[in-house]
Design a protein around this motif. Sequence first.
Motif, PDB file in Angstrom:
ATOM      1  N   UNK A  56     -21.562 -23.808 -25.114  1.00 18.39           N
ATOM      2  CA  UNK A  56     -21.554 -22.604 -24.274  1.00 18.39           C
ATOM      3  C   UNK A  56     -22.517 -22.748 -23.103  1.00 18.39           C
ATOM      4  N   UNK A  57     -23.624 -23.452 -23.302  1.00 18.99           N
ATOM      5  CA  UNK A  57     -24.561 -23.662 -22.194  1.00 18.99           C
ATOM      6  C   UNK A  57     -23.945 -24.520 -21.095  1.00 18.99           C
ATOM      7  N   UNK A  79     -23.629 -13.605 -26.191  1.00 18.51           N
ATOM      8  CA  UNK A  79     -22.500 -12.988 -26.896  1.00 18.51           C
ATOM      9  C   UNK A  79     -21.189 -13.244 -26.166  1.00 18.51           C
ATOM     10  N   UNK A  80     -21.195 -13.027 -24.852  1.00 15.50           N
ATOM     11  CA  UNK A  80     -19.956 -13.220 -24.093  1.00 15.50           C
ATOM     12  C   UNK A  80     -19.587 -14.700 -24.000  1.00 15.50           C
ATOM     13  N   UNK A  84     -15.925 -19.081 -25.827  1.00 15.84           N
ATOM     14  CA  UNK A  84     -15.679 -20.303 -26.593  1.00 15.84           C
ATOM     15  C   UNK A  84     -14.664 -20.047 -27.702  1.00 15.84           C
ATOM     16  N   UNK A  85     -14.810 -18.939 -28.422  1.00 13.69           N
ATOM     17  CA  UNK A  85     -13.861 -18.631 -29.496  1.00 13.69           C
ATOM     18  C   UNK A  85     -12.438 -18.485 -28.955  1.00 13.69           C
ATOM     19  N   UNK A  86     -12.315 -17.827 -27.812  1.00  8.74           N
ATOM     20  CA  UNK A  86     -10.990 -17.645 -27.215  1.00  8.74           C
ATOM     21  C   UNK A  86     -10.378 -18.987 -26.828  1.00  8.74           C
TER      22      UNK A  86
END
Length: 730
Positions: free
Chosen positions: A49-50, A59-60, A65-67
């Motif tokens: 994510x970084x 959180x966003x 990443x999950x999406x």
Amino acid sequence: MIELRTLGALDLKAADGRAVHSILAQPKRLALLAYLAVHAAGARRDSVVALFWPELDTAHARGALRQSLRFLRRELGDGILNGHGDEEVGFEPATLWFDALAFQQACDAGEPARALQLYRGDFLAGFFVNDGSAELERWIEGERLRLRRLAARAAAEVAQRAERDGDLAAATSAARQAVAFDLDDEPALARLIELLDRSGDRAGALNAFETFRRGLLRQYDATPSPETDARIQAIRARQTPFVAAAPRPGPVTTPLIPAQPRPWGRVLSLAVGGAFATAIVWWLVGSGARPTSVTILPLSNATRDTTLTYLTAGMAEGVTAALSRVPGLRVADRAGDVLAWTLRRVGDSLSLAVDLRRGAAGARRWSREFPLSASGALAVEGRVVGDVVRQLRPRAADSIELLQLHRTTTSPDAYLLYLQGRYFLGRRSSESLARARGLFAQAIERDPVYAAAYAGLGYSYVALAYYWVMPSREAYPLAEAAARRALQIDSTLGFAHALVAEATASFHRRWAAAEPLFRRALELDPDDPEPHQMFGVYLRTLGHFDEAEAEMRRAVELDPLTRHFSYQLGRVLACAGRPADAAAEFAKQLALDSIYPPAHYELAKALASQGDYDAAINEFATGARQWGDTAYGRLIHGNRGSAGYTAARLLGATRSLERLRTRAKRGFVPPVAFAREYIVLGQREESMAWLRRAFEEGDVNLAAAVSCEPEYAPLRADPRFRDLRRRMGL
């Protein structure tokens, strides 16, 4: 097991062997897949994510990443990409074959030949993520540089082994690859120079050194090492054997460990080759003489061997382009001096007879016959150009210098494949474009650092989208990747800049961002007609018809024999509300090549807008016959006047819809094709639905439809149509 290729051309195949275009068409998610493949054992989520979403809070970013992971899992299938604990994500064992990992393993195992077979180009070559972070760009470039240096070491090892086995040709080829992969490695250059000289290519050795020297001087105001300079002086003087002029480069050690970075960056533009693979052009400077014009007649093929058409077309294009670049010399449709030339067969050999005359039938100023072989075409082009310039600008003879005619390749096979690709690209049919794509790909296989071939490959993908062979969302990422690879090899290639500009405008719909890219292309290559034509289409789409006309006329002036340029000029004039001028341009284009259905169709519309309905009906019938509809002409036989023209158009649209539906059952048809026929039939709702679908699918053909095509006049007041234009940035 899925298969991911990132070295050179991008490719992704699912476990069942199908191509996963949905991922290839989404650069950021493809980059995420490549990152996870590099870290196949598992990548930490916070690191991911970084790198990919540094602008979002935790959180966003984790939600993004999950999406993305859900999308990748859905497209790849179950059991391939899963979580490794709460904080890691990666591939399940034995579910992924990844070319970059296989390449790394071959290098580590001391198998350089196998490594080179896997290394087909840079990691994520030409790859670009629109909304990618600076961190992501740095990671991609770092991985790209690491793998490229490994490839350079592998090529150097292959060269050393081939030399040890007495295979000088294989050693030279591998040494050339080593230099191409690591342009800062002067010992690799020294090895290439030695091998070229030992193989008898003294000119190639000198050319390789000179290219390197000029790059150092231009970029860093530096000079090659004394050892390398000593080698070259020995070759030039020929007073001592080459191998005695300086110590030989030391052996390459294994395992293949990347070399440490040099204090300077990349210094060559990768056009290393022998004199017989490099053409020359005499560039005139310092002459105050009045500008001279010359007309270049089509290169006549008297051999009657149609398989040589690509050669005549390619040589004509090369000589015309070179003479157009000479200051004080202009290639024009009508000029006092005329270049006439003929390819003929003399026994079992080919010969190029060239005459320079005062007018088409005037007195001969100069003539010469050049023995010609396919592999020597580039050199003959340069000799023709040099002799013609000396005849037309003799007072400047003392103030000329030699420059390179083409961005060259060291492979005669690659050059011939490139010429064939350019020829079929110019035919502008779905079959010829597919063939051109294959020929450019073969040229790249012969020479992986052939920038012009990458640009040709990129343009073939652009054309395949416009000519209904591939969906835009599949073709354009490939086109953009090829263009960016060409620019990595040669950043001064204007045509490649124009391709990036075309993708930025038509595919990404970033119209304002595209204009400086187009202008950069024209600044680099002002005498290449293709960027002028592409810029003209862009300007027409934005409604800047006067500027578009100027660009199209420049393209036609530079290459009057390419039918597509005249056709596009006619379309600009039609959009500008000048049907008489458009009709004249379409007629002129059809006089050059009457077998071009789109031109007959556009000419028919231009004639009808002037009230010449009977002539328009005849053009519709001719175009339909060339498209394969032999019954249409019989069905409209006897139609006359305005009513007959309207009936012919309605019947034509009805029959076209039938053909489109049939074709769509077995292949791709762009949504805009259906929209056009429905609007001709007056079915606005159906047309609007297909236009919306075209927008959703990223169809690049949509821009012309909603910008100035006259068929869509009934929709221009529709709020939905205006909203569609707004969403497209128009």
